[in-house]
Design a protein around this motif. Sequence first.
Motif, PDB file in Angstrom:
ATOM      1  N   TRP A  81      31.671  38.928  32.709  1.00  0.00           N
ATOM      2  CA  TRP A  81      32.198  40.415  32.333  1.00  0.00           C
ATOM      3  C   TRP A  81      33.720  40.200  31.594  1.00  0.00           C
ATOM      4  N   MET A  82      33.979  39.169  31.212  1.00  0.00           N
ATOM      5  CA  MET A  82      35.016  38.878  30.378  1.00  0.00           C
ATOM      6  C   MET A  82      35.181  39.458  28.985  1.00  0.00           C
ATOM      7  N   ASN A  94      41.267  47.653  25.751  1.00  0.00           N
ATOM      8  CA  ASN A  94      41.080  47.940  27.134  1.00  0.00           C
ATOM      9  C   ASN A  94      39.546  48.254  27.240  1.00  0.00           C
ATOM     10  N   SER A 127      38.922  45.316  31.894  1.00  0.00           N
ATOM     11  CA  SER A 127      39.456  44.116  31.153  1.00  0.00           C
ATOM     12  C   SER A 127      40.292  44.544  30.201  1.00  0.00           C
ATOM     13  N   GLN A 128      41.882  43.823  30.197  1.00  0.00           N
ATOM     14  CA  GLN A 128      42.804  44.232  29.141  1.00  0.00           C
ATOM     15  C   GLN A 128      43.191  43.189  28.489  1.00  0.00           C
ATOM     16  N   THR A 129      43.181  43.160  27.216  1.00  0.00           N
ATOM     17  CA  THR A 129      43.985  42.186  26.239  1.00  0.00           C
ATOM     18  C   THR A 129      44.969  42.525  25.473  1.00  0.00           C
ATOM     19  N   TYR A 147      45.469  37.767  28.895  1.00  0.00           N
ATOM     20  CA  TYR A 147      44.304  38.731  29.235  1.00  0.00           C
ATOM     21  C   TYR A 147      44.390  38.997  30.796  1.00  0.00           C
ATOM     22  N   TYR A 149      42.291  40.817  34.189  1.00  0.00           N
ATOM     23  CA  TYR A 149      40.990  41.178  34.638  1.00  0.00           C
ATOM     24  C   TYR A 149      41.206  41.730  36.035  1.00  0.00           C
ATOM     25  N   ASP A 151      39.434  43.929  39.482  1.00  0.00           N
ATOM     26  CA  ASP A 151      38.187  44.268  40.173  1.00  0.00           C
ATOM     27  C   ASP A 151      38.649  44.979  41.360  1.00  0.00           C
ATOM     28  N   TRP A 179      32.864  48.067  26.546  1.00  0.00           N
ATOM     29  CA  TRP A 179      32.531  47.170  27.518  1.00  0.00           C
ATOM     30  C   TRP A 179      31.772  46.044  26.434  1.00  0.00           C
TER      31      TRP A 179
END
Length: 215
Positions: A81-82, A94, A127-129, A147, A149, A151, A179
């Motif tokens: 899920w990355m 995002n 997930s944020q870059t 990066y 992540y 949860d 996503w």
Amino acid sequence: MFIRPLLFQWSMTKNKGDIILRDRMEFDLDANGDRTTVYGRIDLSSYISVSQKRGLAVKQIFFHVREQNSTKLANTGIWDWMVADELADPDGHNAGLKVYATSRAYENAADVGIASPDVLCIREFISQTSPTNDGAGGSTAQVGTSYAYTDRFYGPMDLHPEGYTLVSDLLIGVAADKWLANTDDTLEIDILIIAEEVKVTQDRMNDMLSQAQDL
């Protein structure tokens, strides 16, 4: 959209009176990695009865997202899920995927939070870059991208420590924004519920049914 449940069974736990319910559902993401709010329904008619005043007190719920047709991890079906692996965005990126259990069909997952009525649990994958801008002084060298992540899970024991009693079917909602790791893809959610059959007073039954009619 959600497809039919693939599996439903129950078994006894070690705690007397507890039962384990299992289900599996599927949902699709579009070419942009988006998924508008959809629901799967878990049929609890074997455990609840208005006429007999029987309800199901939910103690715990677990979600397990799977990618059975994964091209990256084909041997295991583990969900990769990355989102960052799929994207090089100079402005950053995002993405989020939200799964929750509720007895109330909210029109939009954006309205669902830990203070929302009739929500049993929420799980959020984020997930944020970071942006990848040019280096200082006009250099064309790229600054390293970071990066993050996350949860997050708020379970029934957090939101309803005393337990949440159901007198209707349980809904599993899902929605996603950008996503990109799973564009044009189908994901599966395995659901495990630990619950206990309970008697419900007539006053409590009337209150819960009245709330359901107001939805």
